[in-house]
Design an enzyme around this catalytic site. Structure first.
Site, PDB file in Angstrom:
ATOM      1  N   GLU A 186       0.835  -1.208   0.000  1.00  0.00           N
ATOM      2  CA  GLU A 186       0.000   0.000   0.000  1.00  0.00           C
ATOM      3  C   GLU A 186       0.866   1.253   0.000  1.00  0.00           C
ATOM      4  O   GLU A 186       0.650   2.171   0.805  1.00  0.00           O
ATOM      5  CB  GLU A 186      -0.921   0.004   1.230  1.00  0.00           C
ATOM      6  CG  GLU A 186      -2.022  -1.017   1.176  1.00  0.00           C
ATOM      7  CD  GLU A 186      -3.030  -0.882   2.314  1.00  0.00           C
ATOM      8  OE1 GLU A 186      -2.699  -0.245   3.331  1.00  0.00           O
ATOM      9  OE2 GLU A 186      -4.136  -1.407   2.184  1.00  0.00           O
ATOM     10  N   GLU A 263      -6.772  -7.442  -0.591  1.00  0.00           N
ATOM     11  CA  GLU A 263      -7.127  -7.534   0.827  1.00  0.00           C
ATOM     12  C   GLU A 263      -8.590  -7.165   0.926  1.00  0.00           C
ATOM     13  O   GLU A 263      -8.943  -5.983   0.879  1.00  0.00           O
ATOM     14  CB  GLU A 263      -6.306  -6.547   1.676  1.00  0.00           C
ATOM     15  CG  GLU A 263      -4.892  -6.967   1.921  1.00  0.00           C
ATOM     16  CD  GLU A 263      -4.162  -5.997   2.857  1.00  0.00           C
ATOM     17  OE1 GLU A 263      -4.823  -5.375   3.712  1.00  0.00           O
ATOM     18  OE2 GLU A 263      -2.934  -5.878   2.712  1.00  0.00           O
TER      19      GLU A 263
HETATM   20  C1  GLA Z   1      -3.967  -2.600   5.131  1.00  0.00           C
HETATM   21  C2  GLA Z   1      -2.623  -3.275   5.236  1.00  0.00           C
HETATM   22  C3  GLA Z   1      -2.680  -4.534   6.063  1.00  0.00           C
HETATM   23  C4  GLA Z   1      -3.472  -4.314   7.323  1.00  0.00           C
HETATM   24  C5  GLA Z   1      -4.850  -3.799   6.954  1.00  0.00           C
HETATM   25  C6  GLA Z   1      -5.731  -3.521   8.139  1.00  0.00           C
HETATM   26  O1  GLA Z   1      -4.714  -3.124   4.166  1.00  0.00           O
HETATM   27  O2  GLA Z   1      -2.113  -3.574   3.961  1.00  0.00           O
HETATM   28  O3  GLA Z   1      -1.381  -4.914   6.364  1.00  0.00           O
HETATM   29  O4  GLA Z   1      -2.810  -3.382   8.086  1.00  0.00           O
HETATM   30  O5  GLA Z   1      -4.724  -2.585   6.297  1.00  0.00           O
HETATM   31  O6  GLA Z   1      -5.885  -4.629   8.913  1.00  0.00           O
END
Ligand code: GLA
Length: 783
Positions: A186, A263
């Protein structure tokens, strides 16, 4: 059935992939992001992935959890790799035992599933420092997630090479089951430096991942902040998202790319002192079905969250909000490995989307069962004050990292002269929880979550010994506050009689996190109390998993036979710690509790179910009883209206200095809706960039939902677009709804940016608003 329908169904079937399990097709294969879909050996393939984290699951349970994911309808397991787990000391790598990630990946293959690997170097994951090693912080001017810091870059190269040695042979092109490897994590939420991302991509490639498909993950709002040729793009979002909206811009920019939610958040994590997070089954399943209907690949984050044992749970900021030990996540498979309603809903849904000849296996038999032991009284006590090592000394307080310590506590000591009257001790920044003692008598605490920095000291007529015991919770794992050194940062100042003395010449006693496990503590069978280690042995004849209930204790950590179960804290929401049977043995088992100030209660009990209970503290709410802000004598610097369309809304303001800002929401899109909600609020500085919210504090919010969900007003600047401010759902009050924020210092602002909620719900979607600024605090009047 008409021809159009038949053709569509046929296409959907092809699109929904030709199922070839990793096991069936042993030997070298190929996997890539093709035109419009992922391709396995040249044929369309839909990824149905489940995220698991091997350190959050005891090794003995790995295989059962993998099989559970398969029984939920998944064909792939997705994992992070945690740099700081494998390199806890600089240049000493450990990939053995519980850290044997290659064995985990081979287990996945043995069970006929593919693997997606996300080695970071930064992973976020509610994991200490987002997976970056603490020892990097020994460099004073450390920068991370940038190519500009040579120490960071050289560390990451060495680490990635080690990961390559472990996992590159398991790429699908070499006969393994790894179909994709992620570059960074991210990054769009952090920066826009395409060069850095290209450098990380090249490090991953040159570490042995020569053939595998690379990918990156971002959000729909920020994936275009940087470019990364040769790497497939995916998006992350949460339960209840509007799928078409999420992929709208991505589709426009990448018309030929396969679509994947890398995700899909099944639930959310809990933070100390905040309500337990859940995400409803229906909301979650609805958007998953939308993805299946559109042939969109997905990965469930988390399929099974498990437990952040030891010191590994991280924190978010601003404001500083440490994550609890349980990483249950309200995931389809709960912390103990039991399938939940969400699990069965997913399994039932996916049954309708299988390929010809594909079936979902039976649910595996549990590897262990829940048990509850007899209560245990911890009779032995070793006081911190009686177990201090040799101190380090320095003129000014030194943070933990510069004392070569990763986690645990530090006792800062010095003698202060008589004051003769009450005085104030000011600690510029204690990370994360400081207990102040005078001549070993407890005076009070400073909690970083609550931004507490001052403590009143009683009058003393003789010099006294000042002890500041600073205990750590997780390092920040998300956002710019990630450079989070522990212990005392900055000065300690004694304010006495109008005089401010910076206290000098400190003794610093290091209490590393695993001191209790390393023996050598002097226990006494004693009723004495205070900060220290409480110990007893428990006899066990039937081993199983259990929850240890710490209700009545204050704050600290627990070890069972030397295994660190993690942090507990009486403020909740979790009052229990998961104790897997794998940490126990038949016969006598040692239990040690480190508590910062346990008083009379020295008993722990055991339960088969977790206990959730939150002790609400005043920091949860920001309204002021009978008072309301009075804007009669101030003019708004901006007014505006949302159209009801998703996405950021920017409004410019004549550039000027301000310290306080107020957003007043006047009404909702639906005129009958009395509630308000908003995902993010950004202030634009003179340079047109978002002002860093590290120092921001909510000073007023007329209404916040903090009971059924974690929707306080500070969620406006937490940089988590899926976590929103929402007015109370139980105690509904009419518009206007107001939030006032103190920016912590004067800032020259040129605009504001607001993001409405991004899920499918339209509850509280604001229509008209006014925006006020002031260099002085806003005034309040009686309601
Ligand atoms: C983001 C991150 C993950 C985690 C989620 C929340 O998507 O990429 O590593 O921190 O948020 O759980």
């Amino acid at each position: 059935m008409n021809l159009k329908k038949t053709v569509t169904l046929l296409l959907v079937n092809i699109f929904l992939c030709i199922q070839v399990s990793a096991q069936q097709a042993a030997g070298a294969q190929d996997f890539r992001a093709g035109k419009g879909h992922f391709e396995l050996n040249g044929k369309p393939f839909l990824i149905r992935a489940a995220e698991l984290h091997y350190p959050r699951i005891p090794k003995k349970y790995w295989e059962e959890r993998i099989q559970l994911c398969k029984a939920m309808g998944m064909n792939t397991i997705c994992i992070y790799i945690f740099w700081n787990l494998h390199e806890q000391k600089e240049n000493q790598y450990d990939f053995t035992g519980q850290n044997d990630v290659a064995e985990f990946v081979r287990l996945v293959q043995k069970n006929g599933m593919f693997c997606i690997v996300r080695p970071g170097p930064y992973v976020c994951a509610e994991w200490d420092m987002g997976g970056l090693p603490w020892w990097l912080l020994k460099k004073k001017d450390l920068q991370v997630r940038t190519g500009k810091d040579a120490v960071y870059m050289s560390g990451l190269k060495k680490y990635m090479k080690k990961v390559g040695e472990q996992l590159a042979p398991l790429q699908i092109q070499h006969g393994g089951n790894i179909i994709m490897v992620q570059v960074e994590n991210e990054y769009g939420t952090w920066g826009d430096d395409s060069q850095y991302m290209a450098a990380v991509r090249d490090v991953v490639r040159s570490s042995g991942f020569d053939k595998v498909q690379l990918f990156r993950c971002d959000w729909s709002s920020n994936f275009d902040r940087y470019q990364l040729p040769g790497v497939a793009g995916t998006l992350n979002f949460g339960a209840g998202s509007n799928i078409d909206e999420q992929f709208k811009k991505f589709r426009q920019v990448n018309p030929d790319a396969p679509l994947m939610c890398s995700e899909y958040w099944t639930g959310w994590f809990d933070q100390w002192g905040r309500p337990h997070e859940t995400r409803g089954v229906d909301t979650f399943i609805g958007s998953l079905k939308d993805m299946m209907d559109r042939g969109i690949s997905f990965s469930l984050y988390m399929a099974h969250g498990g437990t952040s044992f030891g010191q590994w749970a991280g924190a978010n900021a601003p404001p500083y909000a440490p994550t609890v030990t349980s990483y249950d996540y309200d995931a389809p498979i709960d912390e103990t490995g039991k399938p939940t309603d969400k699990f069965f809903a997913i399994r039932n849904l996916l049954k309708n989307y299988l390929n010809p000849g594909e079936s979902i296996p039976e649910i595996p038999k549990p590897v262990s069962e829940m048990v509850a032991f007899q209560d245990l009284n911890l009779k032995n006590f070793a006081s911190v004050f009686d177990n201090l090592p040799k101190p380090a000394t320095d003129e000014d307080p030194v943070t933990m990292e510069f004392l070569n310590q990763g986690w645990g506590s530090i006792l800062y000591r010095k003698t202060i002269p008589a004051t003769g009257k009450k005085s104030v001790l000011h600690i510029e920044d204690a990370h994360d929880y400081a207990l102040v003692f005078l001549d070993k008598k407890y005076i009070g605490k400073l909690d970083r979550r609550l931004n507490e920095k001052n403590i009143e000291l009683p009058s003393f007529s003789k010099p006294v010994q000042l002890d500041i015991l600073v205990e750590t919770t997780g390092r920040v794992n998300y956002g710019q506050a990630i450079i989070d050194r522990k212990g005392i940062n900055g000065n300690v100042i004694l304010e006495n009689n109008g005089k401010k003395d910076i206290l000098k010449n400190w003794k610093m006693y290091a209490l590393p996190v695993n001191l209790a496990a390393e023996n050598g503590l002097k226990y006494k069978n004693s009723q004495a109390s205070g900060p220290g280690w409480y110990q007893a042995h428990i006899n066990i004849n039937r081993i199983g998993d259990t929850f240890m209930n710490l209700t009545g204790w204050t704050k600290g950590m627990v070890w069972v036979n030397g295994h660190n179960l993690g942090h507990y804290w009486n403020i909740g929401p979790t009052q229990t710690l998961f104790l897997p049977g794998t940490f126990l043995k038949e016969g006598s088992n040692e239990i040690v509790v480190y508590d910062v100030m346990a008083k009379d209660n020295r008993t722990i009990s055991f339960t088969e179910k977790p206990v959730y209970e939150i002790i609400a503290d005043s920091s949860l709410l920001h309204n002021r009883g009978g008072e309301q802000p009075d804007f009669r004598n101030v003019q708004p610097v901006a007014t505006g209206s949302f159209t009801g369309e998703p996405g950021w809304k920017s409004t410019s303001v004549k550039p000027q200095n301000t310290r306080y800002i107020a957003l007043v929401a006047l009404n909702a899109q639906d005129s009958k809706d009395t509630s308000a909600s908003l995902a993010e609020l950004e202030v634009t500085g003179e340079d047109g960039k978002a002002v860093d919210p590290q120092k921001w504090k909510v000073v007023y919010a007329d209404s916040e939902e903090v009971i059924t969900a974690n929707n306080s007003a500070d969620k406006l600047f937490d940089h988590q677009e899926s976590v929103i401010w929402q007015t109370s759902l139980s105690k509904q009050t009419p518009y206007p709804h107001t939030v006032i924020i103190d920016l912590g210092e004067e800032v020259k602002i040129s605009g504001i940016r607001l993001l409405p909620r991004i899920d499918k719900s339209r509850k509280g979607m604001i229509r008209d608003f006014k925006f006020y600024i002031s260099r002085k605090p806003f005034t309040f009047s009686k309601k």
